[in-house]
Design a protein around this motif. Sequence first.
Motif, PDB file in Angstrom:
ATOM      1  N   THR A  28       4.808 -31.891 -25.210  1.00 26.90           N
ATOM      2  CA  THR A  28       4.785 -30.438 -25.389  1.00 26.90           C
ATOM      3  C   THR A  28       3.968 -30.011 -26.604  1.00 26.90           C
ATOM      4  O   THR A  28       3.259 -28.993 -26.566  1.00 26.90           O
ATOM      5  CB  THR A  28       6.225 -29.905 -25.516  1.00 26.90           C
ATOM      6  N   LYS A  29       4.031 -30.771 -27.701  1.00 28.22           N
ATOM      7  CA  LYS A  29       3.311 -30.389 -28.921  1.00 28.22           C
ATOM      8  C   LYS A  29       1.803 -30.431 -28.733  1.00 28.22           C
ATOM      9  O   LYS A  29       1.064 -29.809 -29.508  1.00 28.22           O
ATOM     10  CB  LYS A  29       3.730 -31.302 -30.075  1.00 28.22           C
ATOM     11  N   SER A  30       1.336 -31.157 -27.730  1.00 33.17           N
ATOM     12  CA  SER A  30      -0.105 -31.242 -27.467  1.00 33.17           C
ATOM     13  C   SER A  30      -0.592 -30.130 -26.543  1.00 33.17           C
ATOM     14  O   SER A  30      -1.791 -30.067 -26.244  1.00 33.17           O
ATOM     15  CB  SER A  30      -0.437 -32.605 -26.842  1.00 33.17           C
ATOM     16  N   ALA A  31       0.330 -29.274 -26.073  1.00 30.15           N
ATOM     17  CA  ALA A  31      -0.019 -28.209 -25.126  1.00 30.15           C
ATOM     18  C   ALA A  31      -0.057 -26.853 -25.818  1.00 30.15           C
ATOM     19  O   ALA A  31       0.478 -26.672 -26.906  1.00 30.15           O
ATOM     20  CB  ALA A  31       0.980 -28.192 -23.970  1.00 30.15           C
ATOM     21  N   GLU A  32      -0.692 -25.892 -25.149  1.00 31.47           N
ATOM     22  CA  GLU A  32      -0.755 -24.512 -25.630  1.00 31.47           C
ATOM     23  C   GLU A  32      -0.078 -23.606 -24.611  1.00 31.47           C
ATOM     24  O   GLU A  32      -0.478 -23.578 -23.453  1.00 31.47           O
ATOM     25  CB  GLU A  32      -2.204 -24.078 -25.829  1.00 31.47           C
TER      26      GLU A  32
END
Length: 269
Positions: free
Chosen positions: A183-187
């Motif tokens: 999730t932290k790698s997504a926008e």
Amino acid sequence: MNMASIVIFIFTVIYITAGNANTGFVNVQCKTENVGQYGQLSLLECAVKTSQEETDLEIRAVSWKKEGVDEPLLVFHRGGTTKQPGYSFAEPSWNSKNMNVSLHITNTAVEDQGVYTCTVVTDRGVITTETSLKVTAKYSKPTIISEPEKITQSTGGTLVCNSVGGYPKGQIRWFGELNEDWTKSAEMEVKQTKIGLFNLSSKLTLLQGSTYSKYKCAVFNTSGGKEDEATFEVPEGRDASGRLVVIGSLIVLLVVIVILYRRRYRRGH
């Protein structure tokens, strides 16, 4: 004189005539928080409670109001009921002897969320109680598309997950094939519609040469509970045409080996 002014006048008169009565044995009990589903029927639970000593209690007036709204939603007085569209007593055949003063809200909307006040005037006195309504709407099943349309594990690309029509604001989370959290790698982008519902969209970029074979997108509500999920499988880096090229090259190599072998055999003889 509008409806709000009339209600104030009615309850002022009734309060003066009934306010000195003993209300110690009469109470209005409401559920502290009620939960309603968007587009469905919602119930605000309230009931008049009396002690064993109190008998033949008569309800003279009832008023339901919502915080921030001037006009009362529902008013009962002198045997008649005045109400706004979409509001009614929960009991269809309600009368002044019925202690259930619960309120029904039809086709619940986001704007119905808030604090409500129920005022009941009896021949023993006046009681006012507050209750609240929390509105929820379930998000649609997530859908995943790739940009560009055809991606492979070796080329990389972007996965876009969409889930719409939920309330309150939720979250989209990404997981890899080993259930690791990406999730932290997504926008994520959140848009609120005119009717108050939320549309969620999240983009996850897949780096070239470091892409797994499977990704999962899940939508979570504001309480952290998972509502639904979708899975996207990424094809292997070598596509069908690439395999044909490799197979063709192997066939050509095999033919060359056979020809060379035959030539050497003939020279030997």
